[in-house]
Write an enzyme that holds these catalytic residues in place. Structure first.
Site, PDB file in Angstrom:
ATOM      1  N   HIS A 285       0.805  -1.219   0.000  1.00 24.49           N
ATOM      2  CA  HIS A 285       0.000   0.000   0.000  1.00 24.49           C
ATOM      3  C   HIS A 285       0.836   1.266   0.000  1.00 24.49           C
ATOM      4  CE1 HIS A 285      -3.076   2.888   0.709  1.00 24.49           C
ATOM      5  NE2 HIS A 285      -2.539   3.256   1.853  1.00 24.49           N
ATOM      6  N   CYS A 286       2.053   1.209   0.506  1.00 23.57           N
ATOM      7  CA  CYS A 286       2.776   2.456   0.774  1.00 23.57           C
ATOM      8  C   CYS A 286       3.774   2.855  -0.302  1.00 23.57           C
ATOM      9  CB  CYS A 286       3.486   2.350   2.116  1.00 23.57           C
ATOM     10  SG  CYS A 286       2.352   2.331   3.521  1.00 23.57           S
ATOM     11  N   ILE A 287       4.770   2.023  -0.568  1.00 22.83           N
ATOM     12  CA  ILE A 287       5.905   2.465  -1.376  1.00 22.83           C
ATOM     13  C   ILE A 287       5.503   2.840  -2.807  1.00 22.83           C
ATOM     14  CG2 ILE A 287       8.223   1.898  -2.168  1.00 22.83           C
ATOM     15  CD1 ILE A 287       8.519   0.074   0.200  1.00 22.83           C
TER      16      ILE A 287
END
Length: 448
Positions: A285-287
């Site tokens: 979800h983040c990078i």
């Protein structure tokens, strides 16, 4: 602040410290559910909120829908008072509410905050004076104060405002970025320091007391925006360094150099270097998402984050690079991609987890389909894969047998359950995007 209000806040802090405070967590996904269990392990009575009836039913029946979370962990939490609900009216009974909902990108790589917005608007009518509301969803600096605060103030029925000074009554709001790392068994969750930024000193104090009851260390910062930017820096740091090695990998392949051998040698330096590894693209979800959140926000300040955007472009292009390598490998066997039978190994975005979010394997499957390949997949964590925000595959897991019938086997996710020596020995061609076949000598392997 009145004497009564001060006494009320001190009482809430005391309930945080003694674990008697009622805490609600909105979003029972990969972030919210582990957080709920961590609070439950420390003796808190937790209410989990989710709009998906199937999740609520599974949790209340003592089951789990996340592979790394076992049913007995849910059942242990139930013994501490944990239950799940889709009824937001229960928010009124909570002392604190933590929001852990998705913050994806839209089709134009712009922030999609509809889940945050919808959640805040759903809980706002049930908020009350003295409550603590914390956003954990990764987002751009300013979200808490520019989006969450106005909606809480306009949506609550009592006309309450967000308290910013010790003398002000109202709702208390903070931001604390999640630092969840699926599949990481080397660092206990309670050992990961918790960054907290509050809309005012009282919110910061309350949030610090709440998180301090379950985390060994709390890092207070001066504002929600600082906490929001902290999360982006952590992930953009990784994004940029992964882009660097992804680009170097392509150069090394042309030069006949093994990038993994280079990294292994470089990481022996005891200072000034941290190892990052190339792959078929970024997932999770983040990078893959965070750099675009910041670059979008930066444009409001007439600032272009060229370095960050370039890293995002390099990483986004990696699945296309993998397709080129598959085509090259098949070409050496006098085969075109069109009509070739190809097996993709691994759908999850990283090894040994059941998380598909932004996984490069999904893009690779769709690109192979678009080029006319007969595509199959195998992943022990996904019996089927349907459709999501950015993909529509509708495929069923293929058993890992008769590998010789495939023109190419593509390792996209290096699950530890795979026997790579057997995979190589039984296959005609293996495209290895993860260095999973390290140490295996075979002219069947194309490492990329």
């Amino acid at each position: 602040m009145t004497i009564a209000a001060i006494a009320s806040l001190e009482a809430l802090k005391q309930r945080m410290q003694t674990r008697e405070a009622r805490i609600g967590i909105v979003g029972m996904g990969y972030v919210g559910l582990p957080l709920a269990l961590l609070f439950s392990e420390k003796g808190f009575r937790i209410t989990g909120f989710d709009i998906e009836p199937a999740k609520v039913e599974t949790l209340n029946s003592g089951g789990s829908y996340i592979v790394r979370i076992l049913p007995n962990q849910i059942q242990a939490a139930q013994e501490s008072g944990f239950h799940a609900t889709a009824d937001y009216s229960e928010i009124a009974a909570m002392d604190a509410v933590i929001i852990c909902v998705p913050t994806p990108l839209n089709d134009y790589h712009e922030p999609d905050l509809r889940y945050v917005t919808a959640t805040v608007e759903s809980i706002a009518p049930h908020t009350r004076e003295g409550q603590l509301i914390v956003l954990e969803s990764t987002t751009y600096p300013g979200t808490t104060e520019e989006l969450v605060v106005p909606r809480l103030e306009s949506g609550n029925r009592a006309g309450l405002k967000v308290a910013r000074t010790p003398d002000e009554p109202g709702i208390h709001v903070a931001f604390s970025p999640e630092r969840e790392d699926p599949g990481n068994d080397t660092v206990a969750r309670h050992d990961i320091p918790k960054v907290v930024g509050g809309c005012g000193p009282v919110a910061l104090e309350l949030a610090s007391a709440m998180y301090g009851a379950i985390f060994r260390r709390v890092i207070p910062v001066s504002s929600p925006a600082v906490a929001e930017m902290t999360k982006l820096l952590e992930n953009i740091y990784r994004c940029v360094n992964i882009a660097l090695v992804n680009e170097l990998k392509q150069l090394c392949m042309r030069m006949g150099i093994d990038i993994h051998e280079v990294i292994d040698a470089a990481k022996t330096k005891p200072f000034g270097f941290q190892a990052f590894y190339p792959g078929p693209g970024l997932g999770g979800h983040c990078i893959p998402i965070d750099p675009f959140y910041l670059s979008w926000k930066a444009k409001q300040y007439d600032f272009h984050t060229r370095f960050i955007e370039l890293a995002g472009e390099v990483n986004t292009a990696m699945p296309y690079f993998v397709i080129d390598q598959i085509a090259a490998g098949l070409n050496d066997h006098s085969k075109p991609i069109k009509g070739s039978k190809i097996l993709v190994l691994g759908l999850a975005y990283k090894r040994d987890i059941d998380d598909l979010r932004e996984s490069p394997s999904l893009t690779i499957l769709e690109l192979l389909r678009d080029k006319g390949a007969k595509v199959h997949y195998n992943d022990p964590y996904f019996p089927t894969v349907g459709h999501g925000r950015h993909y529509a595959l509708n495929m069923t897991n293929t058993p890992l047998d008769n590998l010789g019938s495939y023109d190419a086997v593509v390792i996209v996710t290096d699950h530890t359950t795979y026997n790579y020596e057997e995979i190589v020995s039984q296959s005609k061609l293996v495209i290895d995007t993860r260095n999973a076949t390290k140490g295996i000598v075979s002219n069947k392997i194309l490492r990329c």
